[in-house]
Design a protein around this motif. Structure first.
Motif, PDB file in Angstrom:
ATOM      1  N   ASP A 169       8.957  14.723  -1.112  1.00  0.00           N
ATOM      2  CA  ASP A 169       7.838  14.659  -0.177  1.00  0.00           C
ATOM      3  C   ASP A 169       6.489  14.810  -0.877  1.00  0.00           C
ATOM      4  OD1 ASP A 169       9.285  14.217   2.215  1.00  0.00           O
ATOM      5  OD2 ASP A 169       9.902  16.314   2.225  1.00  0.00           O
ATOM      6  N   VAL A 170       6.433  15.614  -1.912  1.00  0.00           N
ATOM      7  CA  VAL A 170       5.183  15.750  -2.682  1.00  0.00           C
ATOM      8  C   VAL A 170       4.864  14.423  -3.365  1.00  0.00           C
ATOM      9  CG1 VAL A 170       4.083  16.910  -4.629  1.00  0.00           C
ATOM     10  CG2 VAL A 170       5.389  18.243  -2.974  1.00  0.00           C
ATOM     11  N   THR A 171       5.875  13.761  -3.907  1.00  0.00           N
ATOM     12  CA  THR A 171       5.677  12.451  -4.536  1.00  0.00           C
ATOM     13  C   THR A 171       5.202  11.426  -3.515  1.00  0.00           C
ATOM     14  OG1 THR A 171       7.399  12.943  -6.144  1.00  0.00           O
ATOM     15  CG2 THR A 171       6.805  10.634  -5.884  1.00  0.00           C
ATOM     16  N   THR A 172       5.784  11.452  -2.311  1.00  0.00           N
ATOM     17  CA  THR A 172       5.361  10.539  -1.242  1.00  0.00           C
ATOM     18  C   THR A 172       3.894  10.762  -0.904  1.00  0.00           C
ATOM     19  OG1 THR A 172       7.592  10.483  -0.315  1.00  0.00           O
ATOM     20  CG2 THR A 172       5.800   9.846   1.147  1.00  0.00           C
ATOM     21  N   LEU A 173       3.494  12.014  -0.746  1.00  0.00           N
ATOM     22  CA  LEU A 173       2.084  12.316  -0.451  1.00  0.00           C
ATOM     23  C   LEU A 173       1.178  11.846  -1.595  1.00  0.00           C
ATOM     24  CD1 LEU A 173       2.295  15.889   1.142  1.00  0.00           C
ATOM     25  CD2 LEU A 173       1.836  13.726   2.301  1.00  0.00           C
ATOM     26  N   TYR A 174       1.591  12.088  -2.812  1.00  0.00           N
ATOM     27  CA  TYR A 174       0.803  11.674  -3.982  1.00  0.00           C
ATOM     28  C   TYR A 174       0.588  10.159  -3.962  1.00  0.00           C
ATOM     29  CZ  TYR A 174      -0.525  10.777  -8.809  1.00  0.00           C
ATOM     30  OH  TYR A 174      -1.175  10.352  -9.934  1.00  0.00           O
ATOM     31  N   GLN A 175       1.649   9.409  -3.708  1.00  0.00           N
ATOM     32  CA  GLN A 175       1.547   7.944  -3.686  1.00  0.00           C
ATOM     33  C   GLN A 175       0.650   7.464  -2.543  1.00  0.00           C
ATOM     34  OE1 GLN A 175       5.700   6.948  -3.510  1.00  0.00           O
ATOM     35  NE2 GLN A 175       5.947   6.993  -5.746  1.00  0.00           N
ATOM     36  N   LEU A 176       0.786   8.085  -1.375  1.00  0.00           N
ATOM     37  CA  LEU A 176      -0.045   7.687  -0.237  1.00  0.00           C
ATOM     38  C   LEU A 176      -1.526   7.931  -0.498  1.00  0.00           C
ATOM     39  CD1 LEU A 176       2.149   8.963   2.726  1.00  0.00           C
ATOM     40  CD2 LEU A 176       1.566   6.587   2.233  1.00  0.00           C
ATOM     41  N   TYR A 177      -1.844   9.050  -1.134  1.00  0.00           N
ATOM     42  CA  TYR A 177      -3.251   9.379  -1.374  1.00  0.00           C
ATOM     43  C   TYR A 177      -3.827   8.686  -2.604  1.00  0.00           C
ATOM     44  CZ  TYR A 177      -3.556  12.544   2.524  1.00  0.00           C
ATOM     45  OH  TYR A 177      -3.590  13.055   3.799  1.00  0.00           O
ATOM     46  N   ASN A 178      -2.998   8.086  -3.412  1.00  0.00           N
ATOM     47  CA  ASN A 178      -3.481   7.282  -4.540  1.00  0.00           C
ATOM     48  C   ASN A 178      -3.571   5.808  -4.185  1.00  0.00           C
ATOM     49  OD1 ASN A 178      -4.170   8.992  -6.660  1.00  0.00           O
ATOM     50  ND2 ASN A 178      -2.016   9.351  -7.145  1.00  0.00           N
ATOM     51  N   ASP A 179      -3.243   5.460  -2.957  1.00  0.00           N
ATOM     52  CA  ASP A 179      -3.303   4.084  -2.478  1.00  0.00           C
ATOM     53  C   ASP A 179      -4.771   3.674  -2.297  1.00  0.00           C
ATOM     54  OD1 ASP A 179      -2.079   1.723  -1.638  1.00  0.00           O
ATOM     55  OD2 ASP A 179      -2.258   2.293   0.475  1.00  0.00           O
ATOM     56  N   ASP A 180      -5.014   2.360  -2.216  1.00  0.00           N
ATOM     57  CA  ASP A 180      -6.380   1.861  -1.999  1.00  0.00           C
ATOM     58  C   ASP A 180      -6.929   2.261  -0.633  1.00  0.00           C
ATOM     59  OD1 ASP A 180      -6.442   0.692  -4.493  1.00  0.00           O
ATOM     60  OD2 ASP A 180      -5.724  -1.265  -3.768  1.00  0.00           O
ATOM     61  N   ASP A 181      -6.044   2.433   0.348  1.00  0.00           N
ATOM     62  CA  ASP A 181      -6.447   2.840   1.691  1.00  0.00           C
ATOM     63  C   ASP A 181      -5.715   4.135   2.048  1.00  0.00           C
ATOM     64  OD1 ASP A 181      -7.606   2.792   4.211  1.00  0.00           O
ATOM     65  OD2 ASP A 181      -6.036   1.512   5.056  1.00  0.00           O
ATOM     66  N   PRO A 182      -6.179   5.271   1.500  1.00  0.00           N
ATOM     67  CA  PRO A 182      -5.456   6.535   1.723  1.00  0.00           C
ATOM     68  C   PRO A 182      -5.641   7.050   3.151  1.00  0.00           C
ATOM     69  CG  PRO A 182      -7.482   6.957   0.539  1.00  0.00           C
ATOM     70  CD  PRO A 182      -7.362   5.456   0.679  1.00  0.00           C
ATOM     71  N   PRO A 183      -4.709   7.845   3.618  1.00  0.00           N
ATOM     72  CA  PRO A 183      -4.851   8.470   4.947  1.00  0.00           C
ATOM     73  C   PRO A 183      -5.950   9.542   4.917  1.00  0.00           C
ATOM     74  CG  PRO A 183      -2.831   9.181   3.867  1.00  0.00           C
ATOM     75  CD  PRO A 183      -3.458   8.173   2.973  1.00  0.00           C
ATOM     76  N   PRO A 184      -6.346  10.057   6.063  1.00  0.00           N
ATOM     77  CA  PRO A 184      -7.385  11.099   6.096  1.00  0.00           C
ATOM     78  C   PRO A 184      -6.984  12.333   5.274  1.00  0.00           C
ATOM     79  CG  PRO A 184      -6.971  10.272   8.296  1.00  0.00           C
ATOM     80  CD  PRO A 184      -5.916   9.677   7.406  1.00  0.00           C
ATOM     81  N   VAL A 185      -7.960  12.894   4.605  1.00  0.00           N
ATOM     82  CA  VAL A 185      -7.717  14.055   3.745  1.00  0.00           C
ATOM     83  C   VAL A 185      -7.426  15.320   4.557  1.00  0.00           C
ATOM     84  CG1 VAL A 185     -10.116  14.795   3.517  1.00  0.00           C
ATOM     85  CG2 VAL A 185      -8.529  15.138   1.614  1.00  0.00           C
ATOM     86  N   ALA A 186      -7.691  15.279   5.854  1.00  0.00           N
ATOM     87  CA  ALA A 186      -7.476  16.452   6.716  1.00  0.00           C
ATOM     88  C   ALA A 186      -6.047  16.957   6.642  1.00  0.00           C
ATOM     89  CB  ALA A 186      -7.827  16.110   8.161  1.00  0.00           C
ATOM     90  N   PHE A 187      -5.090  16.063   6.403  1.00  0.00           N
ATOM     91  CA  PHE A 187      -3.690  16.485   6.329  1.00  0.00           C
ATOM     92  C   PHE A 187      -3.426  17.374   5.119  1.00  0.00           C
ATOM     93  CE2 PHE A 187      -3.359  12.097   8.260  1.00  0.00           C
ATOM     94  CZ  PHE A 187      -3.404  12.566   9.552  1.00  0.00           C
TER      95      PHE A 187
END
Length: 199
Positions: A169-187
């Motif tokens: 799950d940490v790897t999944t979050l890392y990949q999502l936030y390193n994407d060109d269109d990351p989700p909101p940082v609030a999470f």
């Protein structure tokens, strides 16, 4: 009722009603008396009475009074106010959700928003310490359901029975936030996630 009205003007009688209401939470007369005492303006005394959370109007009045006291606080007994509020708010899932939802909406105010967010996070932290699973309500309030992958990763780590990081799950979050269109940082700002990352 007129005898009750005369009696709640005295602190000794009010304290007797509070202790009786705690011992006999299903007594309709005592619940009605708590409502009358609240209507008379003694909401600051009622916050530690468990039956106060059973009546939405009494609960809302106590919540409003407690939050206002916390926002205007200038003294050393803030811990007592917050402890009484936690006891009242965590008396049921409904009162917890109601309170967190109200604080979430009110925290959008630019003036006092940061204080209300802190209060909401403090209530969440103390509810977890009491053994309540706050994960799903917290994620709902921050809009995580609109991001299914993040929602799944966070619930996997933050639910009460797990409350631990895992590499997938940490790897999944890392990949999502390193994407060109990351989700909101609030999470990533969730206090429970921070605690896990720091430990």
């Amino acid at each position: 009722s007129s005898g009750i009205n005369a009696e709640y003007g005295y602190p000794t009688w009010r304290n007797l009603f509070y202790s009786l209401a705690d011992k006999h939470p299903d007594c309709i007369m005592l619940n009605f008396t708590i409502k009358l005492i609240s209507d008379a303006g003694f909401t600051d005394e009622i916050s530690s009475v468990s039956t106060a959370s059973q009546q939405i109007d009494v609960f809302s009045r106590i919540l409003k009074t407690s939050v206002a006291s916390i926002l205007q606080f200038r003294g050393s007994s803030l811990e007592n106010i917050i402890s009484d509020l936690v006891k009242l708010v965590c008396s049921s899932k409904h009162t917890y959700f109601y309170t967190i939802a109200l604080l979430h909406q009110a925290s959008k105010d630019r003036g006092t928003g940061y204080k209300l967010r802190y209060l909401s996070q403090e209530l969440e932290r103390r509810a977890r310490q009491m053994g309540r699973d706050t994960c799903y309500i917290t994620l709902a309030m921050c809009g995580a359901a609109a991001y299914p992958t993040i929602y799944q990763s966070l619930t996997s780590m933050l639910t009460l029975n797990k409350n631990a990081l895992n590499s997938g799950d940490v790897t999944t979050l890392y990949q999502l936030y390193n994407d060109d269109d990351p989700p909101p940082v609030a999470f990533l700002r969730l206090p429970q996630l921070f605690e896990l990352l720091i430990d």
